[in-house]
Design a protein around this motif. Sequence first.
Motif: not given
Length: 345
Positions: A335-345
Motif C-alpha cells: 500500500l505504501r508503494n501503491d502496488q496491487p494487493v490481493g483481491r478479497r471481500g
Amino acid sequence: MSSGGMTMPNSADEATSRRRWPRRLRRTVVVLLAVVLLGAASTYGWAWSRLNNDVDLVKVEHRPAPGKGTNYLIVGSDSRDGLSQQDKKNLHTGSAEGRRTDSMMILHTGAHGATMVSLPRDSWVTLPPFTYPMTGKRPGPSKNKLNAAFSLGGPELLVRTIEHNTGLRIDHYAEIGFAGFVNVVDSVGGVRMCLDKPVKDKKSGADLKAGCQTLDGRQALAFVRQRHQEANGDLGRSQNQQKFLAALAKRAARPDQVFVPWKSLPTVGAGLDTLIVDKGSDLRTLMSLFKAMKQVAGGDGNRLNVPVANRGLATSKGDALKWDEGRAKRLFERLRNDQPVGRRG
C-alpha cells in the motif's frame, strides 16, 4: 390555404418553427445549468460552514515519509453527542460519556483503485511515546489494544499509533459518531442488505431476519456494532462494517439522491452534523473519499482485514488479536508503494 375553416401552415412557417426549437432548447439548458451551478455553490458554502476540522495532523510526531497514493483513516466512534436519553435507549448505546472507537479502517487510493483495510479495535499493538494533553505526562512505549490509543490520546494518538505500527502515513482523517451514522442512513431512505443468516444480539439491539431487506438507521447501527454471534468476533464485525459502508456509499450515489436537492441536502447535513475531519480536509477531500468508497462498493476495489495470526491472545488487557507480522508488513508495504494487493471481500 384553408379548408373547412381550418388554416393549414405553409412550409415557411414550419421551417421558422424548426429553427426556433434549437434556440429554445439551448436557453432552457443554460437556465437549468445556471440553477444547478447556483445550487451547488450555495450548497458548498453551507456545507463548508458546518464542517468540523477538529483534528490537527501537524501535531502528530515522528511521522513516516509520504508514500504513493492517498491514505484516509475512517473512524466510527461511539460518541453519543446529539442523542437524547430516549435515543440512547432505543439505539442500545448505553450512556458512557466521551468518545471511543467502534471501528477503524484505512482507505487507500492510487493507481490501482481503492483498497479498504479494517483494523480490528482489539488489535494488540505498540502505543508509541506520546505526550498526553490532559496531564502533560509522556510515558514510554507500551503494548495495548488499538482502541486504547483513541481513548487515551484522541485522534492524534490513534493516527500516531497506526502510523507507528503500519509504516503508512495517514493523509486525512474522518470520524463519525452514532447520531451522524443513524441520520445518514435514514436520510437516504435506508440501505438494502442481504444477510446469510438471522442476526440477533441483545447488547447491540440487532434483531434481523435472514435474506434481503432494507435497514433503517437504528437497524444499521445495531448490525455494524454486533459481534457476539460472529464466529470470528471482532474480525467478523469488521467485515460487516466494510460491507455495509460499501452498500451505503452505493445507495447515496444513486441519481435520485445526488441530483435532487431536497434529498441530497438532508444527506449532506446529516453527515456533517457529527463528522470530524482533519484541518487539511475540505469538501473536495470528502468527495474523493466518497468516490473511493463507491469504487469499493461497485466491485472495483478491495475489502480486506489486516492479516491476523491469533484471535484470542491472552494479555493484561484481556483477549486481543495478534497480527500476522510478516503478512501484515507485506500488505502495508504494498500500500505504501501503491502496488496491487490481493483481491478479497
